[in-house]
Motif scaffolding. Structure first.
Motif, PDB file in Angstrom:
ATOM      1  N   HIS A 130       0.857  -1.186   0.000  1.00 13.62           N
ATOM      2  CA  HIS A 130       0.000   0.000   0.000  1.00 13.62           C
ATOM      3  C   HIS A 130       0.891   1.233   0.000  1.00 13.62           C
ATOM      4  O   HIS A 130       1.775   1.378   0.850  1.00 13.62           O
ATOM      5  CB  HIS A 130      -0.953   0.060   1.186  1.00 13.62           C
ATOM      6  CG  HIS A 130      -1.842   1.267   1.095  1.00 13.62           C
ATOM      7  ND1 HIS A 130      -2.867   1.356   0.182  1.00 13.62           N
ATOM      8  CD2 HIS A 130      -1.810   2.459   1.735  1.00 13.62           C
ATOM      9  CE1 HIS A 130      -3.447   2.541   0.281  1.00 13.62           C
ATOM     10  NE2 HIS A 130      -2.813   3.233   1.207  1.00 13.62           N
ATOM     11  N   HIS A 131       0.635   2.106  -0.951  1.00 17.67           N
ATOM     12  CA  HIS A 131       1.443   3.305  -1.173  1.00 17.67           C
ATOM     13  C   HIS A 131       0.685   4.531  -0.674  1.00 17.67           C
ATOM     14  O   HIS A 131      -0.446   4.796  -1.088  1.00 17.67           O
ATOM     15  CB  HIS A 131       1.743   3.438  -2.664  1.00 17.67           C
ATOM     16  CG  HIS A 131       2.430   4.702  -3.064  1.00 17.67           C
ATOM     17  ND1 HIS A 131       3.727   5.000  -2.708  1.00 17.67           N
ATOM     18  CD2 HIS A 131       1.991   5.761  -3.805  1.00 17.67           C
ATOM     19  CE1 HIS A 131       4.064   6.178  -3.222  1.00 17.67           C
ATOM     20  NE2 HIS A 131       3.031   6.653  -3.880  1.00 17.67           N
ATOM     21  N   ILE A 132       1.331   5.301   0.214  1.00 13.07           N
ATOM     22  CA  ILE A 132       0.743   6.497   0.797  1.00 13.07           C
ATOM     23  C   ILE A 132       1.145   7.720  -0.024  1.00 13.07           C
ATOM     24  O   ILE A 132       2.324   7.945  -0.280  1.00 13.07           O
ATOM     25  CB  ILE A 132       1.220   6.707   2.250  1.00 13.07           C
ATOM     26  CG1 ILE A 132       0.969   5.461   3.094  1.00 13.07           C
ATOM     27  CG2 ILE A 132       0.561   7.943   2.859  1.00 13.07           C
ATOM     28  CD1 ILE A 132      -0.463   5.127   3.323  1.00 13.07           C
ATOM     29  N   SER A 133       0.159   8.534  -0.403  1.00 12.62           N
ATOM     30  CA  SER A 133       0.479   9.753  -1.135  1.00 12.62           C
ATOM     31  C   SER A 133      -0.372  10.915  -0.621  1.00 12.62           C
ATOM     32  O   SER A 133      -1.014  10.822   0.426  1.00 12.62           O
ATOM     33  CB  SER A 133       0.297   9.544  -2.643  1.00 12.62           C
ATOM     34  OG  SER A 133       0.856  10.620  -3.377  1.00 12.62           O
ATOM     35  N   THR A 134      -0.381  11.994  -1.370  1.00 12.67           N
ATOM     36  CA  THR A 134      -0.933  13.264  -0.912  1.00 12.67           C
ATOM     37  C   THR A 134      -1.894  13.850  -1.940  1.00 12.67           C
ATOM     38  O   THR A 134      -1.764  13.593  -3.147  1.00 12.67           O
ATOM     39  CB  THR A 134       0.214  14.270  -0.664  1.00 12.67           C
ATOM     40  OG1 THR A 134      -0.321  15.566  -0.416  1.00 12.67           O
ATOM     41  CG2 THR A 134       1.133  14.367  -1.878  1.00 12.67           C
ATOM     42  N   ASP A 135      -2.809  14.674  -1.464  1.00  4.43           N
ATOM     43  CA  ASP A 135      -3.704  15.381  -2.394  1.00  4.43           C
ATOM     44  C   ASP A 135      -2.983  16.502  -3.139  1.00  4.43           C
ATOM     45  O   ASP A 135      -3.509  17.033  -4.136  1.00  4.43           O
ATOM     46  CB  ASP A 135      -4.929  15.932  -1.663  1.00  4.43           C
ATOM     47  CG  ASP A 135      -4.600  16.913  -0.544  1.00  4.43           C
ATOM     48  OD1 ASP A 135      -3.403  17.128  -0.246  1.00  4.43           O
ATOM     49  OD2 ASP A 135      -5.539  17.469   0.053  1.00  4.43           O
ATOM     50  N   GLU A 136      -1.766  16.837  -2.723  1.00  2.92           N
ATOM     51  CA  GLU A 136      -1.044  17.924  -3.377  1.00  2.92           C
ATOM     52  C   GLU A 136      -0.633  17.582  -4.809  1.00  2.92           C
ATOM     53  O   GLU A 136      -0.284  18.471  -5.585  1.00  2.92           O
ATOM     54  CB  GLU A 136       0.172  18.327  -2.542  1.00  2.92           C
ATOM     55  CG  GLU A 136      -0.222  18.891  -1.189  1.00  2.92           C
ATOM     56  CD  GLU A 136       0.936  19.477  -0.418  1.00  2.92           C
ATOM     57  OE1 GLU A 136       1.816  20.083  -1.050  1.00  2.92           O
ATOM     58  OE2 GLU A 136       0.965  19.313   0.815  1.00  2.92           O
ATOM     59  N   VAL A 137      -0.698  16.303  -5.178  1.00  2.86           N
ATOM     60  CA  VAL A 137      -0.385  15.925  -6.559  1.00  2.86           C
ATOM     61  C   VAL A 137      -1.383  16.531  -7.541  1.00  2.86           C
ATOM     62  O   VAL A 137      -1.085  16.674  -8.732  1.00  2.86           O
ATOM     63  CB  VAL A 137      -0.352  14.398  -6.735  1.00  2.86           C
ATOM     64  CG1 VAL A 137       0.720  13.774  -5.855  1.00  2.86           C
ATOM     65  CG2 VAL A 137      -1.708  13.767  -6.466  1.00  2.86           C
ATOM     66  N   TYR A 138      -2.570  16.907  -7.060  1.00  2.00           N
ATOM     67  CA  TYR A 138      -3.613  17.432  -7.934  1.00  2.00           C
ATOM     68  C   TYR A 138      -3.514  18.943  -8.160  1.00  2.00           C
ATOM     69  O   TYR A 138      -4.323  19.512  -8.885  1.00  2.00           O
ATOM     70  CB  TYR A 138      -4.990  17.097  -7.358  1.00  2.00           C
ATOM     71  CG  TYR A 138      -5.234  15.620  -7.198  1.00  2.00           C
ATOM     72  CD1 TYR A 138      -5.315  14.777  -8.297  1.00  2.00           C
ATOM     73  CD2 TYR A 138      -5.372  15.056  -5.929  1.00  2.00           C
ATOM     74  CE1 TYR A 138      -5.536  13.418  -8.148  1.00  2.00           C
ATOM     75  CE2 TYR A 138      -5.593  13.691  -5.774  1.00  2.00           C
ATOM     76  CZ  TYR A 138      -5.673  12.880  -6.890  1.00  2.00           C
ATOM     77  OH  TYR A 138      -5.880  11.531  -6.742  1.00  2.00           O
ATOM     78  N   GLY A 139      -2.530  19.577  -7.529  1.00  2.00           N
ATOM     79  CA  GLY A 139      -2.452  21.029  -7.626  1.00  2.00           C
ATOM     80  C   GLY A 139      -3.377  21.671  -6.612  1.00  2.00           C
ATOM     81  O   GLY A 139      -3.502  21.198  -5.489  1.00  2.00           O
ATOM     82  N   ASP A 140      -4.038  22.744  -7.011  1.00  2.00           N
ATOM     83  CA  ASP A 140      -4.943  23.396  -6.071  1.00  2.00           C
ATOM     84  C   ASP A 140      -6.232  23.826  -6.753  1.00  2.00           C
ATOM     85  O   ASP A 140      -6.360  23.798  -7.981  1.00  2.00           O
ATOM     86  CB  ASP A 140      -4.272  24.570  -5.355  1.00  2.00           C
ATOM     87  CG  ASP A 140      -3.820  25.675  -6.308  1.00  2.00           C
ATOM     88  OD1 ASP A 140      -3.829  25.454  -7.537  1.00  2.00           O
ATOM     89  OD2 ASP A 140      -3.443  26.761  -5.830  1.00  2.00           O
TER      90      ASP A 140
END
Length: 329
Positions: free
Chosen positions: A114-124
């Motif tokens: 399971h890979h943890i990531s962030t919503d910041e990949v989507y920009g703003d």
């Protein structure tokens, strides 16, 4: 179950380890952590875990640990935007090369990931935009941090499709709670007030973040590991949108101070304006729901933790504030 947690001495990882040992007493947990400034042995104090100090990008360290695991939960990442603007290389090394190294190890050994990531990949998003991020939102990262996390996500998806790696992914909104390094927004403000300093607010403070308590995030991670569909990306958020200005003022209020007793400082270059997560599929398909629905209550608990655990954060405080002061922040 044998669980390998990369980055397990960091903020979210250490909370995940603690939660796992409490809720899953049969779990055998190994932590792999480089123990940089953001990782701390103290965050795992008193726990029955094996702690391996090493680099997630080092195949010779990673491979034998993955070989012994039933599941790998990949938290290891450089994550502070300000640091990524100052020196992007550690973010490329850990977030991209490290994820590649983990993927190759789970591919060799057939281990669940399971890979943890962030919503910041989507920009703003714009402040007046009713939209929220979904799993189909196009990637539009705006910093070395978010771009390297976007790259790591794409690697995981490619390894699932090309090599059949059994992996799931999650992109979460901003976490808060115990054991978070005091360079980060909420603990910095809390410890500033506890230390008799004025909180610092980037720019006008209108930037909005979608806050989630770390315990709720980590409960969602286990729901995804247990019941999620391999290859899927799940977004984790608790409908906790609040401006940075409102957060600073609430911290001051909860600590018995004047809510206006803070300083505006230089804004971060390229500062994303708003994040917001649509966690509908996670709730509807896997039955997850946040326990800390009231941000005020969650923040009250977090403040109490930092007040009661000064020995954990005190040794770092002067150096962190000196670093910020050097950049006018």
């Amino acid at each position: 179950m044998r669980v390998l947690v990369t980055g397990g001495a960091g903020f979210i990882g250490a909370n995940f380890v603690r939660q796992t040992l409490t809720e899953r007493p049969d779990a055998q947990v190994t932590v792999l952590d480089k123990l940089t400034y953001a990782g701390s042995r103290q965050s795992l104090a008193g726990l029955d875990v094996e702690l391996v100090e090493g680099d997630v990008a080092d195949r010779d360290v990673v491979d034998p640990l993955v070989a012994q695991a039933d599941v790998v939960v990949h938290f290891a990442a450089e994550s502070h935007n300000d640091n990524s603007l100052n020196d992007p290389w550690p973010f490329v090394h850990t977030n991209v090369v490290g994820t590649f190294t983990v993927l190759e190890a789970v591919r060799r050994h057939g281990t669940r990931l399971h890979h943890i990531s962030t919503d910041e990949v989507y920009g703003d998003l714009e402040l007046d935009d009713p939209a929220k991020f979904t799993a189909t939102t196009p990637y539009n990262p705006s910093s070395p941090y978010s771009s390297t996390k976007a790259g790591s996500d794409m690697l995981v998806r490619a390894w699932v499709r090309s090599f059949g790696v059994a992996a799931t992914l999650s992109n979460c909104s901003n976490n808060y709670g115990p054991y978070q390094h005091i360079e980060k927004f909420i603990p910095r403000q809390i410890t500033n007030v506890l230390d008799g300093r004025r909180p610092k607010l980037y720019g006008a403070g209108l930037n909005v973040r979608d806050w989630i308590h770390v315990a709720d995030h980590n409960a969602a991670v286990w729901d995804i590991i247990d019941r999620g569909q391999v290859g899927r990306t799940y977004l984790i958020g608790a409908d906790g949108e609040m401006s940075n200005k409102a957060v600073v003022e609430l911290v001051l209020e909860l600590l018995g101070k004047d809510p206006g007793d803070y300083d505006h400082v230089a804004d971060r270059p390229g500062h994303d304006m708003r994040y917001a997560i649509d966690s509908g599929p996670l709730r509807e398909e896997l039955g997850w729901e946040p326990r800390f629905r009231d941000f005020r209550a969650g923040l009250t608990d977090t403040i109490a933790w930092y007040r009661d655990n000064e020995a954990w954060w005190r040794p770092q405080k002067d150096a962190v504030e000196a670093k910020y002061a050097a950049t006018g922040q």
